[in-house]
Structures are given as structure tokens and as C-alpha cells.
Design an enzyme around this catalytic site. Structure first.
Site, PDB file in Angstrom:
ATOM      1  N   GLU A   1      31.402  44.980  35.264  1.00  0.00           N
ATOM      2  CA  GLU A   1      32.836  45.258  35.266  1.00  0.00           C
ATOM      3  C   GLU A   1      33.257  46.716  34.755  1.00  0.00           C
ATOM      4  OE1 GLU A   1      34.843  43.190  36.248  1.00  0.00           O
ATOM      5  OE2 GLU A   1      33.836  41.127  36.074  1.00  0.00           O
TER       6      GLU A   1
ATOM      7  N   ASP B   1      28.068  37.121  45.419  1.00  0.00           N
ATOM      8  CA  ASP B   1      28.756  37.794  46.348  1.00  0.00           C
ATOM      9  C   ASP B   1      28.652  39.382  46.652  1.00  0.00           C
ATOM     10  OD1 ASP B   1      29.976  38.546  43.870  1.00  0.00           O
ATOM     11  OD2 ASP B   1      31.815  37.623  44.007  1.00  0.00           O
TER      12      ASP B   1
ATOM     13  N   GLU C   1      40.203  38.171  47.235  1.00  0.00           N
ATOM     14  CA  GLU C   1      39.501  38.078  48.312  1.00  0.00           C
ATOM     15  C   GLU C   1      39.804  37.420  49.752  1.00  0.00           C
ATOM     16  OE1 GLU C   1      38.937  36.765  45.462  1.00  0.00           O
ATOM     17  OE2 GLU C   1      37.475  38.339  44.496  1.00  0.00           O
TER      18      GLU C   1
ATOM     19  N   THR D   1      33.904  47.131  45.372  1.00  0.00           N
ATOM     20  CA  THR D   1      34.225  45.457  45.207  1.00  0.00           C
ATOM     21  C   THR D   1      35.516  45.465  44.489  1.00  0.00           C
ATOM     22  OG1 THR D   1      33.462  43.490  44.951  1.00  0.00           O
ATOM     23  CG2 THR D   1      32.836  44.948  43.263  1.00  0.00           C
TER      24      THR D   1
HETATM   25  C1  DMJ Z   1      37.178  41.838  41.297  1.00  0.00           C
HETATM   26  O1  DMJ Z   1      36.949  42.211  39.880  1.00  0.00           O
HETATM   27  C2  DMJ Z   1      35.969  41.960  41.970  1.00  0.00           C
HETATM   28  O2  DMJ Z   1      36.469  41.849  43.457  1.00  0.00           O
HETATM   29  C3  DMJ Z   1      34.826  41.370  42.107  1.00  0.00           C
HETATM   30  O3  DMJ Z   1      33.837  41.530  43.015  1.00  0.00           O
HETATM   31  C4  DMJ Z   1      34.811  39.737  42.096  1.00  0.00           C
HETATM   32  N1  DMJ Z   1      36.043  39.364  41.124  1.00  0.00           N
HETATM   33  C5  DMJ Z   1      37.418  40.128  41.049  1.00  0.00           C
HETATM   34  C6  DMJ Z   1      38.506  39.591  41.794  1.00  0.00           C
HETATM   35  O4  DMJ Z   1      38.388  38.360  42.110  1.00  0.00           O
END
Ligand code: DMJ
Length: 655
Positions: free
Chosen positions: A277, A410, A544, A630
Site C-alpha cells: 500500500e 490481480d 476497477e 495500480t
Molecule cells: C487500489 O488500492 C488498487 O487499485 C489496488 O491494486 C487494488 N485495490 C484498490 C482499489 O480497489
């Protein structure tokens, strides 16, 4: 008798109350005292040794074991020794990715604000519609230019002896913000884009008013949330918003955010952080802010923070553990991860940011760390070509065979294709790994429902779980952006697959009462893209599905993606907008919504940014130059050969 002396001594030691036995050792012969001491030291050694066999998550182990125990024997890179060695006591911590976190409040130094944030809807729209925004924007952009000039002159400063912002800008194919900041010529689309901008301003203003300096806004209780994911770091919403504010031309807001980074972002925290994170939100956010603005401040902070993450890689394999104490550098695995394992989506989602840390700092260590992960994953045997979600950082073996394109897996897949694209298509290992993983996914996980919906199931040691998480909906966009670079004959196939997955995810939205999608939806027991369990019905402002709309729009220009995005805007406005911000909801299938009181930082970073890009022209952050991490932070494609040519040219000119 015949018993060895230490038995008598031991008995005496553990049974001080027995008649005729002295507990004090007074009156013992010298040899008995010696044996007693010998036994005692043996016992202490034994207890200490036993600590090694306890799981990492046991507090006792972390209190007593020094870091030397986890010194690395790296596969490949072998450059682990420049990280800090001091040790402090860590605490137990459990925090699954993407789940709501424990509340806590700590006072944060607040910067005094000259401007009271306006949170009125009307006032916001009025301001945005007026010429003021455009004036501010011009000023900001010219400031940015001068910041990049300045940064050129200090390119040989503390953190970089090779990177030149000026050269980097020359190696971009297009201006980052396009010709007119991505403003679409079609008035209806522009109106929608302005609406998204207004939503961002509303979310930001409320964060600023009620939660400034905290990590996230709790819009119902009108206060800040700190949580336990960021190791004592503060201002997650600020860092996550920098680039969004910048591209939207929200000038005052961007300046407030920048000032806060300057005066109040304290990286010397001593808490327990999720490596993943902190990397995707903080390092990613700071890197993007730097590349967009040329402000040295962001670069220096990104590199300083990156350095603090390095000790997490001190494991026998170099696969980092999930949790790190940012002060002491001690790291450990999540208590909930089986057998002290590391999570694929966590250690597999560092590559983009770490490559850029090396670019900016001139220090190869960041790239070495992630290349080492890559090597191990490339070499290890994969069941049916699939990558399970849990790996031991000690043995380098899979811990169990659960495979998912949603949570836990993912963004590992996402970072393979994006590593290839970000390397200017030179990282062939990433490319090979991505396409063979995708083949295995297609062969084992991709399914068609009786109603004709294509979805990605989860795999549990060969048994399919016919469920798709909201998180897995990013894969429409991912497969889309990778369509051009696989086998040419598969291009159309990948575009079709990307479109089908995106369609399924849209269905998960349209089949709910609120027109927002659940956390997970199923394709069994008669269900088709709907949640069957109460616990899967929530929506926490995740990006997403919208992310895939944005990529599919850029790739196909099929107007349906903009329409789907607009449906989402309306649903967010209707069900998630509350008086003081945006909130997640507990059940997407009921119109009497119950709010979860959390405005996630990724709503500002991702959801609103992707919506804004969806309603902008393609020349705003063009995909020829940028990949999004991401957390939707744009990172530039690294054009090594161009940068070298530029360097040679510069040298020739100066000679
Ligand atoms: C975000 O922090 C990022 O996209 C992560 O890869 C997955 N979860 C959250 C959003 O849903």
C-alpha cells in the site's frame, strides 16, 4: 542414587516447596552449583532456539529475535547489504488488502490555511465554470515549467546524479496534458468531464475541511481516519490526489496539497506499514507528481521513502514480507497469510515504482530487488502455468494453490504487461511471463456462463470457484492494453476477450438496484453476475470497472464505454454522495442505502481520475508515453536510448 546430578538440581529448582529441599541453592556443593548453572544456561539456549520455530506473526518471536536472523541469501541480485540494521519491536498486525482498517486518531501538525474550503455544490460549479480556473491553470503550468528548469539545474543534487528532468521531457512523444488539457470538443462530453471535476473538488474540499492531514475522510461523522496500513504515514488522500488535482487543473487545491507535502509529510514514522500500500499510494503518488510537475520535492520524498522500504526484502529469497516497520526496518508476514507467506499481488506489484526509483536516484538497488523477484517467479514451477497467491519468502515455494485474478493475485499480472510497456517494449521476460500467464488463465479460469457472460473464475487447487471479484474487473483493461503486443493473430481475440470481461463487469452494475456493482458476484446456483452472499454486496467506491471502461474507450472509441461511465457517475452521485463527501455503501441491491462512512483515498486517485480521462481527449496522458500504476498514478515510459542520445547531445553542446 543413580540419577545424574542435574536431575536432582532440576527437581530442586522446579519444586522449591518440597520438604528438605533448599530453593536458594545455599548449602550446595561447588560442583552442584556448577551443574545447576550449566543446566540453567542450557534451558535458556533451548528456549531461545525454540523461538525460531514459532510463526513470524507471534509477538514473542519478533520481540526477541534480532534482524540478523533474516539476513538474505538472494537468488540472483546479491546486493542486500546496504539497508539499515537497527531493530525495534514490531507489533502484531492484521490487515487484508483492500479491507477497511482499524480506526485511530493521532494529532497531526496542520498547516494554517488561508482559504476556507468551499463545500457548497453550487459554489463549486460556479467557480469551475468561470474564467478563474483557466487563469489559475495557466499560472500553475508556467510555475511547473520553471520548476522543471530549476530541477534541471539541480539534477545533480542529493538524490540523482544522472537523471535530468529536461531530458526526460524531451523524450516524451507528446505533451503530458495534450494540446488543450484533454478538453473534448463535444459539449456533452465536456459537460460530463466538468461534472467529474466538480465531484473531485467536492470530495477534496470535504477531506480538507474535516480530515486534513489524516489518511481518509469519514464523511458521515465528519472526521479523519488514520487506519493501520501506512505505518504512521499521514495524508494518504493528499498524496493520492496530487496528480488528479494537477491534471484537472484544480490549482489552489494542488498547491495546498504540495504545501502540505513540503511542510507536513513526515517520513520518519515508526509504524507498521503494508509494503504494497505504501508503495502504490505514496511512492507511486509522489513519483507521478514529480514527473508531471518537475518539483524536486516530490522526487526527494519518493526516494527517501523508497529507501525505507528496502529492509522488507531481507529474507532468505529476497521475496519481501508484507509488513514493515518504517522506523526499524523490521518486517514480517501478515498474520492471516498462511504459514508466514508473502502475497503474490503484494510482492508482484513493486516493479514499476522501483524501476523509477532507480531512474531518479541513480541507485540500482531498487531495480535489483524487483528483478530478483521476477527471476524467482520465472524459474519456479507453476501448477498448470498458473501463479498461486501465496509464496514462502523463506523457501521460495508456493504455500497453497489458490489462484485469482482478483484480490491477492490481480496487480501482479497487471505489472507484468505494464513493466513491458514501461520499458519501451524492451523487457522481454515480462512480456513472455505475461502472455504465458494469460494463456494459462484462459485455459483454466476463463468461463462462459449459461447466459453468455464471460468471466474469470477462481482456482483452488484444480477446483473452480465460480465467483468474480470487483477487483478482477481491472482485467478487461489489462487484456485490452496488452492486445497489440502478443502474437499478431491473437490481437483481435484479446480485444474481444477484454470487451467481453468489461461487458460482464458492467452487467454486475446494471443488475443491481443502485447501478453500482458488488464486491463479488457469482455464476452458480442460478446466479449470473450477482452477489449471492450478504457479505459480498458492498461497494466501497472501487475503480476497477470504470478503469476498464477508460482503457476500452481509448482502444476502441466505442461510445458505449462513455455511456457506461456516465451511468456510474449518476449512481455515485445518487447513492454515494452525502452531505460531506462520498461514502461507500453496504448493499448495492437496496435503494435505502446504508453508508459505510469512508471516502477511500483510491476514489480520488483512481475512480475519479479514470472517469475524468474517460471524458477527455486521448492526448491527456497519452498511452504512448504513460502507464498507470495500480493506484492510477501515471508513470512515464522509460526511453533508455532516447535518454542516452539526449545525454550525448547535451555533452556535445556543452563541449
Ligand atoms: C487500489 O488500492 C488498487 O487499485 C489496488 O491494486 C487494488 N485495490 C484498490 C482499489 O480497489
Amino acid at each position: 542414587g543413580t540419577k545424574p546430578a542435574f536431575f536432582h538440581v532440576s527437581h530442586r529448582f522446579v519444586s522449591p516447596g518440597l520438604p528438605g529441599v533448599s530453593a536458594s541453592g545455599m548449602g550446595l556443593r561447588l560442583s552442584q552449583k556448577f551443574v545447576f548453572l550449566l543446566f540453567l544456561s542450557g534451558l535458556v539456549t533451548l528456549c531461545f532456539g525454540a523461538l525460531f520455530f514459532l510463526p513470524d506473526s507471534v509477538r514473542l518471536k519478533r520481540i526477541f529475535l534480532s534482524k540478523t536472523e533474516t539476513q538474505p541469501v538472494t537468488v540472483g541480485s546479491g546486493s542486500e547489504n546496504d539497508v539499515r540494521e537497527h531493530l525495534k519491536r514490531p507489533k502484531d498486525q492484521e490487515h487484508p488488502r483492500g479491507m477497511a482498517s482499524v480506526k485511530g486518531e493521532t494529532s497531526t501538525k496542520l498547516k494554517s490555511l488561508s482559504r476556507k474550503p468551499s463545500v457548497s455544490h453550487e459554489a463549486t460549479e460556479e467557480r469551475l465554470a468561470g474564467g478563474k480556473a483557466q487563469e489559475d491553470l495557466t499560472l500553475l503550468r508556467s510555475k511547473t515549467e520553471s520548476a522543471s528548469e530549476k530541477s534541471t539545474s539541480s539534477d545533480h543534487g542529493a538524490t540523482s546524479d544522472t537523471f535530468s528532468y529536461k531530458k526526460f521531457k524531451r523524450c516524451l512523444l507528446r505533451p503530458p496534458l495534450g494540446t488543450d488539457d484533454g478538453k473534448p470538443s463535444d459539449p456533452k462530453t465536456n459537460e460530463r468531464r466538468e461534472k467529474v471535476k466538480e465531484m473531485m473538488k467536492f470530495a477534496w474540499d470535504n477531506y480538507k475541511r474535516y480530515a486534513w492531514g489524516k489518511n481518509e475522510l469519514q464523511p458521515l461523522t465528519r472526521n479523519g481516519h488514520i487506519g493501520n496500513m501506512f505505518g504512521g504515514l499521514r495524508g494518504a488522500s493528499i498524496i493520492d490526489s496530487l496528480d488528479t488535482l494537477y491534471i484537472m487543473g484544480l490549482v489552489e487545491e494542488y498547491n495546498d496539497a504540495k504545501d502540505w507535502v513540503q511542510t507536513s509529510l513526515d517520513l520518519n514514522s515508526n509504524g507498521e506499514a503494508s509494503l504494497f500500500e505504501v508503495n502504490i499510494r505514496y511512492v507511486g503518488g509522489l513519483l507521478s507528481a514529480y514527473y508531471l510537475t518537475g518539483e524536486e520535492l516530490f522526487k526527494n520524498k519518493a526516494v527517501e521513502l523508497g529507501e525505507k522500504l528496502l529492509p522488507a526484502f531481507n529474507t532468505p529469497t529476497g521475496i519481501p514480507r508484507g509488513v514493515i516497520n518504517l522506523g526499524s526496518g523490521t518486517s514480517w508476514s501478515w498474520g492471516w497469510a498462511s504459514a508466514g507467506s508473502s502475497i503474490l499481488a503484494e510482492f508482484g506489484t513493486l516493479h514499476l515504482e522501483f524501476v523509477h526509483l532507480t531512474e531518479l536516484s541513480g541507485n540500482p538497488i531498487y531495480t535489483e530487488k524487483v528483478m530478483n523477484i521476477r527471476k524467482l517467479l520465472n524459474k519456479i514451477e507453476k501448477p498448470h502455468g498458473l501463479y498461486p497467491n501465496f509464496l514462502s519468502p523463506v523457501s521460495g515455494n508456493w504455500v497453497q494453490h489458490h489462484v485469482s485474478i482478483g484480490g491477492l493475485g490481480d496487480s501482479f499480472y497487471e505489472y507484468l504487461i505494464k513493466s513491458y510497456l514501461m520499458s519501451d517494449k524492451t523487457d522481454d521476460d515480462a512480456k513472455k511471463m505475461y502472455y504465458s500467464a494469460l494463456e494459462a488463465i484462459e485455459a483454466n479460469l476463463v468461463q462462459k456462463s449459461p447466459g453468455g457472460l464471460t468471466y474469470m473464475a477462481e482456482w483452488r487447487g484444480g477446483i473452480l470457484d465460480h465467483k468474480m471479484g470487483h477487483l478482477a474487473c481491472f482485467s478487461g483493461g489489462m487484456i485490452g492494453i496488452g492486445a497489440d503486443d502478443g502474437a499478431p493473430e491473437k490481437r483481435q481475440h484479446y480485444l474481444d476477450l477484454a470487451a467481453e470481461i468489461t461487458h460482464t463487469c458492467h452487467e454486475s452494475y446494471t443488475r443491481s438496484a443502485t447501478k453500482l456493482g458488488p464486491e463479488a458476484f457469482r455464476f452458480d446456483s442460478g446466479a449470473e453476475a450477482t452477489a449471492t452472499r450478504l457479505s459480498d454486496r458492498y461497494y466501497i467506491l472501487r475503480p476497477e470497472v470504470i478503469e476498464s471502461y477508460m482503457y476500452m474507450w481509448r482502444l476502441t472509441h466505442d461510445p458505449k464505454y462513455r455511456e457506461w461511465g456516465w451511468e456510474a457517475v449518476q449512481a455515485l452521485e445518487e447513492h454515494c454522495r452525502v452531505e460531506s463527501g462520498f461514502s461507500g455503501i453496504r448493499d448495492v441491491y437496496t435503494l435505502t442505502v446504508s453508508h459505510d462512512n469512508m471516502q477511500q483515498s483510491f476514489f480520488l486517485s483512481e475512480t475519479l481520475k479514470y472517469l475524468y480521462l474517460l471524458f477527455s481527449d486521448d492526448d491527456l496522458l497519452p498511452l504512448e508515453d504513460w502507464v498507470f500504476n495500480t493506484e492510477a498514478h501515471p508513470l512515464p515510459i522509460v526511453r533508455k536510448s532516447c535518454l542516452q542520445d539526449e545525454a550525448t547531445q547535451d555533452k556535445t553542446v556543452s563541449e
